[in-house]
Design an enzyme around this catalytic site. Structure first.
Site, mmCIF file in Angstrom:
data_model
loop_
_atom_site.group_PDB
_atom_site.id
_atom_site.type_symbol
_atom_site.label_atom_id
_atom_site.label_comp_id
_atom_site.label_asym_id
_atom_site.label_seq_id
_atom_site.Cartn_x
_atom_site.Cartn_y
_atom_site.Cartn_z
ATOM 1 N N GLU A 1 1.127 -1.173 -0.302
ATOM 2 C CA GLU A 1 0.122 -0.005 0.068
ATOM 3 C C GLU A 1 1.064 1.147 0.034
ATOM 4 O O GLU A 1 2.379 0.677 0.607
ATOM 5 C CB GLU A 1 -0.600 0.220 1.232
ATOM 6 C CG GLU A 1 -2.487 -1.013 1.167
ATOM 7 C CD GLU A 1 -1.406 -2.650 2.259
ATOM 8 O OE1 GLU A 1 -0.341 -2.183 3.103
ATOM 9 O OE2 GLU A 1 -1.834 -3.478 1.778
ATOM 10 N N TYR B 1 7.240 2.239 -7.823
ATOM 11 C CA TYR B 1 6.992 1.280 -7.374
ATOM 12 C C TYR B 1 6.577 0.639 -9.029
ATOM 13 O O TYR B 1 6.533 -0.434 -9.850
ATOM 14 C CB TYR B 1 5.399 1.632 -7.258
ATOM 15 C CG TYR B 1 6.398 1.376 -5.480
ATOM 16 C CD1 TYR B 1 7.441 0.479 -4.554
ATOM 17 C CD2 TYR B 1 5.174 2.257 -4.624
ATOM 18 C CE1 TYR B 1 7.077 1.462 -3.495
ATOM 19 C CE2 TYR B 1 5.888 2.212 -3.357
ATOM 20 C CZ TYR B 1 6.744 1.963 -2.970
ATOM 21 O OH TYR B 1 7.188 1.814 -1.598
#
Length: 160
Positions: free
Chosen positions: A111, A123
């Site tokens: 998250e 990411y």
């Protein structure tokens, strides 16, 4: 700049918490939570220090990955502001992905705060894809969490 990575232990708790409270002011983990993570047999935590100063921690990262289970979770990544945009976060994340692969995970989840486009970009550059949004996940700021997943690529073996 270069860093050395090593496995974190509970002896690193104070140094990690010093960074945690600065980097994640309102949603920092408690020392008890972090101690539990560092001691958990399913956890894998790293710290990064400059070779010239082993006592200084410039970054840390953690993974929860029970062995021989298909899913792993990136628990946290923190890098001091002075070391950002120099590749340390990427190196920490890649090492966690390698460890998840070694533990036989096929997917890694995380998250990330919706208001942190820099982390989201990192990411995505490593192949994570957005799966969902958890509204108001980060408290007390009421910031959404973007849930991301990486299908762990298998290493490519070649002939020597």
């Amino acid at each position: 700049m270069s860093w050395q990575l090593r496995r974190a232990t509970v002896d690193d708790l104070d140094a990690i918490m010093a960074l945690e409270t600065v980097l994640f002011e309102n949603d920092a983990w408690s020392p008890a939570m972090m101690r539990g993570e560092l001691a958990d047999k399913h956890g894998y935590y790293l710290v990064a220090n400059p070779p010239s100063d082993p006592s200084r921690i410039d970054g840390y990262a953690g993974l929860r990955a029970p062995r021989r289970q298909p899913h792993a979770d990136i628990q946290t990544i923190g890098v001091v502001i002075s070391a950002r945009r120099q590749g340390l976060g990427r190196v920490l994340l890649l090492r966690l992905i390698d460890e998840a692969r070694d533990r036989e995970a096929t997917e890694v989840f995380l998250e990330v705060r919706a208001d942190n486009p820099g982390a989201q970009s990192l990411y995505q550059s490593l192949g994570f894809e957005q799966l969902a949004v958890r509204p108001k996940y980060y408290q007390p700021d009421s910031v959404d969490a973007v849930v991301m997943r990486l299908s762990i690529p298998r290493p490519k073996a070649g002939l020597a």
